[in-house]
Each structure stands twice: as C-alpha cells, then as structure tokens.
Scaffold this active site. Structure first.
Site, PDB file in Angstrom:
ATOM      1  N   TRP A 136     -28.129 -22.962   8.086  1.00 21.27           N
ATOM      2  CA  TRP A 136     -27.876 -22.655   9.388  1.00 21.27           C
ATOM      3  C   TRP A 136     -29.387 -23.101  10.320  1.00 21.27           C
ATOM      4  O   TRP A 136     -30.572 -22.943   9.781  1.00 21.27           O
ATOM      5  CB  TRP A 136     -27.796 -21.055   9.787  1.00 21.27           C
ATOM      6  N   ASP A 143     -32.874 -22.320  17.205  1.00 21.61           N
ATOM      7  CA  ASP A 143     -33.993 -23.090  18.023  1.00 21.61           C
ATOM      8  C   ASP A 143     -35.163 -23.600  17.467  1.00 21.61           C
ATOM      9  O   ASP A 143     -35.761 -23.373  16.274  1.00 21.61           O
ATOM     10  CB  ASP A 143     -34.791 -21.733  18.612  1.00 21.61           C
ATOM     11  N   TRP A 145     -26.157 -17.505  11.188  1.00 24.88           N
ATOM     12  CA  TRP A 145     -27.548 -16.533  11.453  1.00 24.88           C
ATOM     13  C   TRP A 145     -27.754 -15.416  10.691  1.00 24.88           C
ATOM     14  O   TRP A 145     -26.776 -14.665  10.618  1.00 24.88           O
ATOM     15  CB  TRP A 145     -27.556 -16.218  12.964  1.00 24.88           C
TER      16      TRP A 145
END
Length: 785
Positions: free
Chosen positions: A48, A51, A75
């Site tokens: 994953w 940002d 996440w």
C-alpha cells in the site's frame, strides 16, 4: 494522512521490523508489467502507498519517501517507503527508510530537508545530514548521515513540538530573509488550521503564530512563487491535502491572505479515496523550481495499491479571475518520448483523423481553435475499440467553455490541451497549466483496445496542431539493493538476477554474469559474495576474468577456457566472503577476507581491459558492495578475519559493517596480550558496535569495549560488566575508540579522552576483533600497536 484514519488504533504494530534486519526490502521481483501498473508513474513494487513524504534533492539524486504498508494492500502499520531518481521520471524502489520497531513513534506523514550548514551538529563524514519530520500529536525527527541509505530516530523519538488537539503532517522549509527554519503543522485545536514554528537548528522550535481556516485539512504545504515569472513579485502559497490553496504573504512568523476562501489547483477527486491528494513539493531543488508530486489513491493492481502523480512544476499566473496556481508536467517528461506523430491544419467532423493509430502509454498535445469551430463539443476518446466503446472521453463544451464540466476559458479564441495517458493514470493539463485534472482510469491495454479518437459533435472542430508522443516504460534502469560505485545500466548475461535485502541474487544452471557499464584495466576491485546453493560466485573484471569463491574449498582465478590459478581456502556457504582483486598489467592478486597477503598471485596476458561485474555458477548466490578503487576495510590486524556465531559482515566501500539481532563477532587471526587497539566506530542502527580483544576462536571468551546508543561506553566480558562511562552516543556519528591493555590493566579512550581505567585478570591474551549488537555498525582504520 488519511481523513478516515482518525479512529484507527495506533497500538502494537502488526508488521514491525527490528534493528537486526533494517533496512528491510520486503519485495518480490517484478517486471512492472501488471495490469493497471503505470509505466511512467511511480507505484511501489508491492504493498500500500499513500501520501508522498519528504521529497527532496541531494547530490544528484531525487528522493521520494511515501506512506507505505509493504506487507499488505490496505492501510496498516505505516512505514516510510523510499524511491530514488536522477531525473524525476525513472524511479527505483529502495529499502524501507523508516520502519516500526526500528524508529520510534507512529511514522506518519511529514517533510524533509538537507542540513547543508550542519546546524543540527549531526554531520559525521562527507554526507550532509538529511533530516525528516514525522509523527502525530507532536513532531519527531529522524536523520541520515549516509545519504538516505539508513535513518535513525533523533533522541529516541522525542517530540520536538507538541500542540493542543489532533495534529500531524509537519512541513519544514528555509526562510532566507529571517535566516530561520520554518515548520508548518496541521492541527484541529479550535478548528482546522496550521501552527507556525521557527528554529535555528531544526531541533529547538518556537511557536510564532496560527493560521486558522475551516477548509485547511491536513498535509499542509507552503512555498513561494513569482507571479508571471517576475522575481520582484513573489507570493506565498499555502495548500492542504485536497489541493485547496490561498495566496498571501509571510514575514517569517505569520501568514496572511486577503482571500476569503481557497481555490483548487487540481480538478481530480480531491479526497483520500480519490485521484489527487496530499501533494507535497520537493526540498533543496538545484534549480529553484517548485515541483510537486501527489498521491493517486484509486489506482490498484494485483500486488500494490496507490501511485504517485507525474511531477508537476508549479507557478503563479495572473488571470481574469485573479492570481492562480498553474501546474505543468516537468520538462523531463519530454525525454520519455520514444516516437512522435504530428498533424496540422485538421478540421474534424465525423471522420477520425487518428484512424489506424493505436497507443498504450503516450502523450497528446493539441490546440483547438474554439472561435473557428462550429462543433458544440469536441475532444478525445481514449482506448477505443472497434465497436465504438472507449475507456475515457475528454470533452470540451464550446458554449460553456468547460472541460468535462470544469472551467477552461479559451485564450485568444483557442484552447490548448496536453494529456498524459498511462495504464492506470490520466493527467490532463489545459492552457499551459491553468487547468489540471489528475485521474485514475482503468485503461484496457489489450491490443484491440488501444485506439485513439479525435471527435467533434454538432459541427466541425478546427485543430491547428495535434501531436502524439509514445512514451516508453521508465522502470528497470536503477539498482534497488546492489550497493557499490560502479556505473550502470547493468546487463544480465546468463542466469536470472533479482533484488534482495542482502544485495543482487543471481541464479544460473551454468555460468551467469551481471555486468556494469563501467570498464577498467588496472584496478582494485572488491565485493562481498555469499554462496547459497551455488557451486561458486565471483567478481568479474576486464569482461572475461573472474575471481571466485568455490564451495569445493578453493578461491579460483579463471577466464574462458583456462583456470589461471587456485588456492585452498575455508569457503563456507551462507556466510559473506570478501574478495579483493588487484590487477596491474598482466599481474593479478586476489585477497580473501581482508588477509594482508594474496591467496593468488598470478599472471595472464589475454585481456587488458573490460567491464566489471559479478558471476554465479550452478545455483544461487548473492553479491553485494561491488566497489572499484574504494578505501575498503583499512586494518593492520590481519591475517584473515572470520565471522563467529550470528550476524553478517560486509564491506560497503569504506570500513567493515556488521549486522545482527544479538551479539555478532568478526575475529582476526592475530593475537596479542599487551597492546594499544584503535578503531573508528559508528552505530548505524540499533544498540552498539565495539572493539573485541583477547578473544578465543569462538568468542566464548573475550573483552569487548563498545559504544552504546543507550548512552554509555562499556567494557565487558561474558557474564560481567567491568566498567561503564555515561555519555551521549548518537547513531550515524563516528567515534574513535582506543583500548590500551597492559597486563590486567585495561584503559578505554573515547575520542582521545580516557573514560575507563580498570583491572581484570580473566584473559591475558587472545584474538583481536569487532562486535556488533542488536543492529548494525561499521568499523574502519582498525589498528594494533
């Protein structure tokens, strides 16, 4: 960080690492050809991604860090992933930068800088400290003193800044007028907004002001841009995760803006499940460009989730609506074009001028004369099929002057469009950056679905200029884990070669070679070789010569058709052996495991120069740290050095590096009783690195003097601590440790100052060596006198 993660438990991490295995490289090999895998957009090998973190430039290399779960497609347990590039377009995945279980705190989003002035005082060696900031509900710092190969938590993860409410996502930048570093941190204390702090040393921060705004939610970024390129008219831009921004002024302590509300710099879905989120600009750029990369959440494939947008250069431009941010693809994108087709003077009605053209990953540039057109709508249909279906349309409405419903007014009667079409990504730019739309599209890359159509509805569209540029794959040009100073690109010649945490793994049924682009004649060439199932592995030089370690118990020097020399040697599978080759004209000397005398000294005149690389024969082996003319491990404490018990010992270029979850020893075959023993030691990660002396062959008996990052210099032997001296020991800093042994008296000096003076009678003499404990450390200039 993600809006939806506020309620996520940050308890015990589910996939934490350890100092004994850091830096982790938990990725399987990939050719980057999976369905929906962008060919010129960065995505992680697996796992994953969210940002972008701490994008920065350092000494010829761009570094992109990012929020990352390498162990799953959702996440969880945030790490900092890491990728590098020399041109902002060809990215190479590197080992994990920040890892739970190694670095303290929750490793959420943040920014980074290069401490070129060493204001932190953390510099040790040639590299400038690279400083990154992370954490939630307070800001912690991590730093690297080896060019971002490894990072350490500063002061055990102590929060340098804390504030009321929920907080995260620090952005740090240099403010030249006040000669201070500035930190901008989002928090929700009293509502959305950011706190401003200043610092002279990146460690001690002072609160100066708060800018409150209901729209300003997480991942702030702040930068200065000239309006219309005028250096005399620079404005400050403050953005949030959604790409919303205001333009204003900043005096080093306070930000102000006359804007009532924000604008949006990109029309993609600007949320944590959308297509454009958490954009961040690069620090320390060499050319003063402001370049941004953002997270594209909606891209996913069989082994990864999320990708990064193309780097875009930001600007400020006056328009009829006021000053606005512009986004344009960086100029380096043009170098990715592999072939181009150009059309001019087109009038499009019902026929498609691109009939017969097919493309998978490509770029379109077009100018439409809106004033001269009669069509109500026109644009592109992408990835069309024979039945008329397509994957995505890009449509301009002439009456409303909108592109897919978003405003794009004509300029002098014309609209210019630039589209970047990748396998799972579409980026649309209009009128030289005035319009930006970053999207994820699940394009069908099958051959029958690669049509491109220019269309017009309700009349004719006048197209003065149209260009299609094919874009090739940007993957596979760098080395993820193979360390050393040889230049690429590398080329496999026989066998298969893949990346592991330990280096380059080669597998071949016969001989397999991995060759760099670098050639040499006379040379000093060395590397670390670990036999797995292979019969042999070696260093290849001058294209045709190979010096190898052979599981039959020999070191061999050979070329095709001739074995030049062999020497019996204790070769052990699954341990790292170090070979060094010195070639001078027709003379070849081969050294094993840091011994002072060559195990082979022979001559051959067949080849005078050629490429350098590595070899594997009949099985699997791993090669690492391939260096030409590097300092190597400098020591006079030969003969050979041998590892004892757990751990690995390698030579990264300068010095010897040990890594282990517990105690690991590297012992010389030289012994001594009374002496002075000196070394330059550095703890990279974890706890301690040390000088060992008066040891027996299996290190069950020894004295060891170490530097320990818990804050101590310690002298110990198995079962007993003889003496301690409390002092600060920082990761990444090189310390000189010296031991003087005279009979039972044992003295330890740190950087020239005596810190321990004690006596013990357990061991009167023995071997010299090195020790590492619970992590990794390096030793160099190890001498006995």
């Amino acid at each position: 960080m993600l809006r939806t993660l506020l309620a996520v438990l940050l308890a015990f991490p589910t996939a934490a690492g350890s100092p004994g295995t850091y830096p982790e490289f938990p990725y399987q090999d990939t050719a980057y050809t999976e369905a929906q895998r962008g060919q010129f957009h960065f995505s992680p090998r697996s796992g994953w991604m969210n940002d972008p973190n701490a994008p920065l430039y350092y000494r010829g290399t761009y570094h992109l860090f990012f929020q990352h779960n390498p162990h799953g497609l959702a996440w969880d347990t945030m790490h900092w992933g890491h990728a590098t590039s020399t041109d902002l377009t060809h990215w190479t995945q590197k080992p994990i930068a920040l890892e739970p279980g190694v670095h303290q705190g929750d490793l959420w989003s943040g920014a980074g800088v290069v401490d070129t002035g060493n204001v932190t005082g953390l510099k040790s060696g040639d590299d400038d400290p690279i400083i990154v900031f992370t954490g939630t509900n307070g800001v912690s710092m991590a730093y690297s003193t080896d060019g971002a190969k490894t990072f350490a938590s500063f002061d055990n993860g102590r929060k340098l800044v804390t504030m009321a409410g929920t907080s995260r996502d620090p952005k740090v930048f240099w403010h030249a007028p006040t000669r201070r570093w500035i930190m901008v941190v989002w928090s929700d204390a009293g509502g959305n907004g950011v706190n401003f702090y200043t610092s002279a040393n990146l460690i001690d921060w002072t609160f100066t002001s708060r800018y409150a705004a209901g729209w300003l939610f997480e991942c702030p970024d702040m930068f200065q841009l000239p309006v219309d390129g005028n250096p005399a008219d620079k404005r400050w831009v403050l953005t949030d995760a959604s790409g919303e921004y205001v333009v204003g002024a900043f005096d080093g302590t306070t930000f102000s803006s006359t804007w009532i509300g924000p604008q949006v710099m990109d029309f993609g879905r600007n949320d944590a499940g959308g297509t454009f989120y958490a954009g961040l600009t690069f620090a320390n750029m060499p050319d003063d460009r402001v370049v941004q990369m953002a997270w594209q959440p909606s891209n996913r494939g069989s082994v990864w989730t999320g990708n990064a947008s193309i780097p875009a250069q930001l600007g400020l431009r006056n328009s009829a609506q006021g000053v606005r941010v512009t986004r344009t693809p960086i100029g380096e994108v043009a170098a990715l074009r592999t072939a181009s087709q150009v059309w001019s003077g087109l009038t499009v009605t019902t026929a498609n001028p691109l009939t017969g053209v097919s493309a998978d990953t490509y770029e379109l540039e077009a100018e439409f004369d809106v004033a001269a057109s009669s069509a109500t709508r026109f644009g592109f249909r992408l990835h069309t099929r024979a039945d008329g279906s397509y994957d995505r349309a890009v449509t301009y409405d002439r009456a409303t002057q909108t592109l897919d419903g978003k405003p794009l007014p004509a300029v002098n009667g014309k609209v210019r469009l630039r589209l970047l079409i990748d396998r799972g990504q579409l980026e649309i730019f209009g009128n030289d950056g005035a319009f930006s739309w970053t999207d994820n599209v699940a394009f069908d890359s099958a051959a029958a679905s690669q049509g491109v159509q220019v269309f017009a509805e309700g009349g004719a569209a006048v197209v003065p200029s149209l260009k299609l540029h094919r874009i090739g794959s940007t993957w596979g040009v760098g080395e993820s884990t193979l360390a050393g100073n040889l230049t690429g690109p590398w080329q496999a010649s026989g066998g298969t070669w893949g990346d592991t945490a330990d280096g380059k793994r080669g597998t071949a049924s016969g001989d397999g070679f991995y060759l760099s682009a670098q050639s040499a004649g006379d040379l000093v060439y060395e590397g670390d070789l670990r036999l797995g199932t292979a019969a042999a592995a070696g260093l290849t030089f001058r294209d045709h010569y190979t010096a190898n370690v052979d599981a039959s118990g020999v070191v061999k020097l050979w070329r095709p058709g001739r074995v030049i020399a062999t020497a019996a040697a204790p070769i052990v599978r699954d341990r790292s052996h170090h070979l060094r080759v010195v070639a001078t004209g027709s003379r070849f000397r081969v050294y094993l495991d840091h011994g002072p005398a060559p195990v082979i000294d022979a001559t051959d005149t067949a080849y005078a120069a050629g490429r350098l690389g590595a070899n594997v024969f009949s099985g699997t082996a791993t090669v690492q740290n391939l260096n030409l003319g590097a300092p190597g491990f400098v020591t006079n404490a030969g003969t050979r050095w041998n590892p004892v018990a757990a751990g690995t010992w390698t030579v990264p270029g300068a010095g010897v590096r040990g890594q282990s979850a517990g105690d690991a020893f590297l012992l010389s075959e030289r012994t001594g009783g009374d002496f002075t023993y000196t070394g330059q030691l550095r703890v990279e990660t974890g706890t301690a690195v040390a000088l060992t002396f008066r040891a027996n062959a299996d290190a069950t008996q020894h004295y060891t003097a170490n530097i320990d990052t818990s804050g101590v210099v310690k002298l110990w032997r198995p079962g007993q601590v003889l003496a301690e001296h409390r002092t600060t020991i920082r990761h990444g800093r090189t310390y000189t440790l010296r031991v003087t042994a005279t009979g039972p008296r044992l003295q330890v000096f740190l950087d020239g100052t005596q810190v321990i003076d004690t006596t013990d009678t357990a061991y009167p003499s023995g071997r010299f060596g090195l020790n590492v404990y619970n992590g990794a450390g390096t030793a160099q200039n190890v001498t006995v006198s």
